[in-house]
Design an enzyme around this catalytic site. Structure first.
Site, short mmCIF file in Angstrom:
data_model
loop_
_atom_site.label_atom_id
_atom_site.label_comp_id
_atom_site.label_asym_id
_atom_site.label_seq_id
_atom_site.Cartn_x
_atom_site.Cartn_y
_atom_site.Cartn_z
N ASP A 120 0.93 -1.20 0.06
CA ASP A 120 -0.08 0.21 -0.13
C ASP A 120 0.79 1.37 -0.03
O ASP A 120 1.96 1.23 0.50
CB ASP A 120 -1.02 -0.03 1.27
CG ASP A 120 -2.10 0.90 1.17
OD1 ASP A 120 -2.15 1.52 -0.10
OD2 ASP A 120 -2.66 1.19 2.10
N GLY A 175 0.47 5.56 -4.35
CA GLY A 175 -0.37 6.69 -4.80
C GLY A 175 0.39 8.02 -3.84
O GLY A 175 0.56 8.94 -4.32
N ARG A 176 0.30 7.59 -2.46
CA ARG A 176 1.11 8.81 -1.53
C ARG A 176 2.44 8.78 -1.91
O ARG A 176 2.90 10.09 -1.82
CB ARG A 176 0.78 8.25 0.03
CG ARG A 176 -0.66 8.67 0.45
CD ARG A 176 -0.78 8.10 1.79
NE ARG A 176 -1.17 6.57 1.45
CZ ARG A 176 -1.33 5.44 2.28
NH1 ARG A 176 -1.25 5.87 3.44
NH2 ARG A 176 -1.82 4.36 1.76
N HIS A 199 2.97 3.44 -8.79
CA HIS A 199 2.67 1.99 -8.99
C HIS A 199 4.17 1.45 -9.99
O HIS A 199 4.57 0.41 -9.69
CB HIS A 199 1.39 1.74 -9.97
CG HIS A 199 0.15 2.13 -9.31
ND1 HIS A 199 0.01 1.68 -8.07
CD2 HIS A 199 -1.03 2.56 -9.67
CE1 HIS A 199 -1.43 2.10 -7.50
NE2 HIS A 199 -1.83 2.60 -8.63
N SER A 205 -6.93 -5.96 -6.09
CA SER A 205 -8.18 -6.78 -5.23
C SER A 205 -9.37 -6.68 -6.21
O SER A 205 -9.30 -5.83 -6.99
CB SER A 205 -8.42 -5.79 -4.08
OG SER A 205 -8.84 -4.30 -4.11
N LEU A 258 11.24 -20.40 -4.09
CA LEU A 258 10.07 -19.76 -3.78
C LEU A 258 8.98 -19.87 -4.54
O LEU A 258 9.03 -19.68 -5.66
CB LEU A 258 10.55 -18.22 -3.76
CG LEU A 258 9.51 -17.25 -3.37
CD1 LEU A 258 9.24 -17.14 -1.39
CD2 LEU A 258 9.87 -15.79 -3.58
#
Ligand code: FPP
Length: 270
Positions: free
Chosen positions: A44, A47-48, A62, A90, A156
């Site tokens: 998250d 954008g900030r 992004h 999401s 992984l």
């Protein structure tokens, strides 16, 4: 390096020789026997991050976030974690402006093609959870090809959550079990937690031991609702594009300081 004995270094990934001194100091504080098998991340703050830099277009955030995705994925593979699940898109993200959705899909598609050598070179297997069928055709094609190419890799598991919602996943699992019962393939009396977990998108993966959320929000945001029942939660104010190898190592160090009890009491001291 000062303070790091040869025995501490014996388990270190070969690649650590090219890590910075600060990263190697963090690595020296990790115990290889107490690493999480599965780390899940809510990425998250893109954008900030863009706004803080005076960039008017959130998409720049992004784009910068992709560099973090690459560095965290490669580092997780080098640390020999079993699985890394990234909340890339999401179900709710479909409500963003079309321009941003298109940019995210283009970034994802480019990533899936451009990172193939890095994934192969680090023995990483790509998987997905969610409903990738919702994605545009070119993203689906890139996904299918990268999944196919990396299917034989044994290191992984990079698990991308795409068009993913935790409630949606649980409802789809319940519906699948109900169909199996209706068709006589499953006795409803035999549905327990293991059978339910096996009907989820994450079937076969260990449950996340550590859930990381960047950018300081204390929310789960419909991510892995069933699977994080016992996960340790680590929230950092760092925005996703600034979350790099050093920040991952700090999260792992913090995780190792915790005592996991799974509802039991601590071992009595002898
Ligand atoms: C949240 O930031 C981030 C997302 C909605 C998407 C994350 C996607 C990437 C890092 C790039 C694509 C991923 C892969 C795996 C190739 P936000 O936009 O909600 O940030 P804000 O809360 O600061 O506005």
């Amino acid at each position: 390096m000062a303070g790091v004995s040869p025995s501490q270094q014996s388990w270190w990934p070969e690649a650590a020789s090219s890590w910075s001194a600060a990263e190697r100091e963090l690595l020296a504080r990790l115990r290889p026997d107490r690493l999480p098998a599965h780390v899940a991340v809510i990425m998250d703050g893109n954008g900030r991050w863009a706004r803080q830099r005076g960039l008017l277009d959130r998409i720049r955030g992004h784009e910068a976030g992709i560099d973090s995705v690459r560095e965290i994925t490669t580092s997780a593979a080098q640390l020999r974690l079993r699985a890394l699940t990234l909340y890339a898109f999401s179900k709710e993200n479909w409500r963003r402006p079309a321009r941003e959705i298109n940019a995210l899909m283009a970034l994802l598609t480019r990533f899936l093609v451009a990172e193939r050598p890095e994934l192969m070179g680090n023995n990483i297997r790509l998987q997905t959870i969610g409903v990738p069928a919702d994605l545009p055709a070119d993203a689906r094609a890139a996904l299918d090809e990268t999944r196919r190419l990396t299917a034989g890799n044994s290191g992984l598991i990079l698990n991308l959550a795409l068009s993913y919602g935790g409630r949606d996943e649980i409802v789809r699992a319940a519906a699948a079990l109900a169909r199996a019962a209706r068709d006589g393939r499953l006795d409803p009396d035999r549905i327990g937690e293991a059978e339910f977990a096996a009907a989820l998108d994450t079937a076969g993966l260990p449950e996340p031991d550590l859930l990381v959320r960047t950018s300081g929000e204390n929310r789960v945001s419909n991510f892995l609702l069933w699977q994080i029942a016992y996960a340790e939660i680590y929230v950092t104010p760092v925005l996703w594009p600034d979350f790099r190898r050093a920040q991952l190592l700090e999260a792992l160090i913090d995780y190792q300081r915790r005592e996991r009890r799974y509802g039991m009491v601590a071992e009595p001291a002898h």
